[in-house]
Design a protein around this motif. Structure first.
Motif, short mmCIF file in Angstrom:
data_model
loop_
_atom_site.label_atom_id
_atom_site.label_comp_id
_atom_site.label_asym_id
_atom_site.label_seq_id
_atom_site.Cartn_x
_atom_site.Cartn_y
_atom_site.Cartn_z
N ARG A 28 0.81 -1.22 0.00
CA ARG A 28 0.00 0.00 0.00
C ARG A 28 0.84 1.27 0.00
NH1 ARG A 28 -4.77 -1.72 4.22
NH2 ARG A 28 -5.91 -3.01 2.74
N PHE A 33 2.04 3.75 -6.51
CA PHE A 33 0.87 4.05 -7.34
C PHE A 33 1.03 5.41 -8.02
CE2 PHE A 33 -0.61 1.33 -3.90
CZ PHE A 33 -1.29 0.35 -4.60
N ASP A 40 -3.96 2.93 -9.36
CA ASP A 40 -4.58 2.83 -8.04
C ASP A 40 -6.04 2.40 -8.21
OD1 ASP A 40 -5.11 2.90 -5.37
OD2 ASP A 40 -4.86 5.05 -5.12
N ARG A 45 -4.23 -2.74 -6.81
CA ARG A 45 -3.94 -3.04 -5.40
C ARG A 45 -3.79 -4.54 -5.18
NH1 ARG A 45 -5.98 1.21 -1.38
NH2 ARG A 45 -5.88 3.09 -2.65
N VAL A 49 -0.43 -6.46 -3.73
CA VAL A 49 -0.51 -7.37 -2.58
C VAL A 49 -0.02 -8.74 -3.01
CG1 VAL A 49 -2.08 -8.57 -1.01
CG2 VAL A 49 -2.30 -6.11 -1.34
#
Length: 178
Positions: A28, A33, A40, A45, A49
């Motif tokens: 994050r 981003f 984004d 995301r 991750v």
């Protein structure tokens, strides 16, 4: 006595959740981003991750400590428990949760295999190709792919340099600026 076994935690569950949380926090990072970086979006995301979790799972699997694979599985389990919860919070109906989580698992598995193969071979062009294909299927902004590949390779080296005992205690340092 057998009934109490239902309420016991798995040996690495707490550490797995802590490690997964560290991977999510690293993924994050706002510096990852932007217009010339990862979009984004929900997909962007997820991809970050997945990348950070895959790097962590790769590190745990490579460790000679026999607890490595079990801890890697705990990170994986934490990730998909979180994905399930997030889908429910977004209002996805119970009937389609399983299908959506399965698609996410397949996406993660494919990405993790591609990243693992490229990193194990030290093949930066293959890593760049996998990142580009997964994160920017319509085409990446100038420098975005090479920047993220450099970030991934630096994270892989950072994780490799950490003691397994830290991971077993639920601590991972992703401290690489984007």
């Amino acid at each position: 006595m057998a009934l109490f076994g239902l309420f016991r935690r798995r040996p690495h569950e707490r550490s797995g959740f802590a490690l997964y949380t560290a991977a999510v926090e690293a993924a994050r990072d706002p510096g990852l981003f932007g217009e010339d970086r990862v979009p984004d979006t929900l997909e962007g995301r997820f991809d970050l991750v997945a990348l950070h979790a895959a790097l962590l799972v790769r590190r745990l699997h490579r460790d000679p400590d026999p607890r490595g694979p079990a801890l890697a599985q705990a990170v994986f389990d934490a990730m998909f428990a979180d994905m399930d919860l997030n889908l429910r919070e977004m209002g996805v109906g119970d009937m389609s949760i399983g299908k959506r989580v399965r698609r996410m698992w397949e996406a993660f598995h494919g990405r993790a295999l591609a990243y693992e193969g490229a990193l194990a071979a030290g093949d930066r062009p293959a890593l760049e190709a996998a990142l580009s294909r997964n994160i920017w299927p319509e085409g990446a902004p100038e420098g975005a792919v090479s920047g993220l590949a450099a970030h991934a390779m630096a994270l892989d080296a950072t994780l490799a340099g950490q003691a397994f005992g830290n991971f077993a205690e639920g601590r991972a340092e992703f401290g690489i600026p984007a």
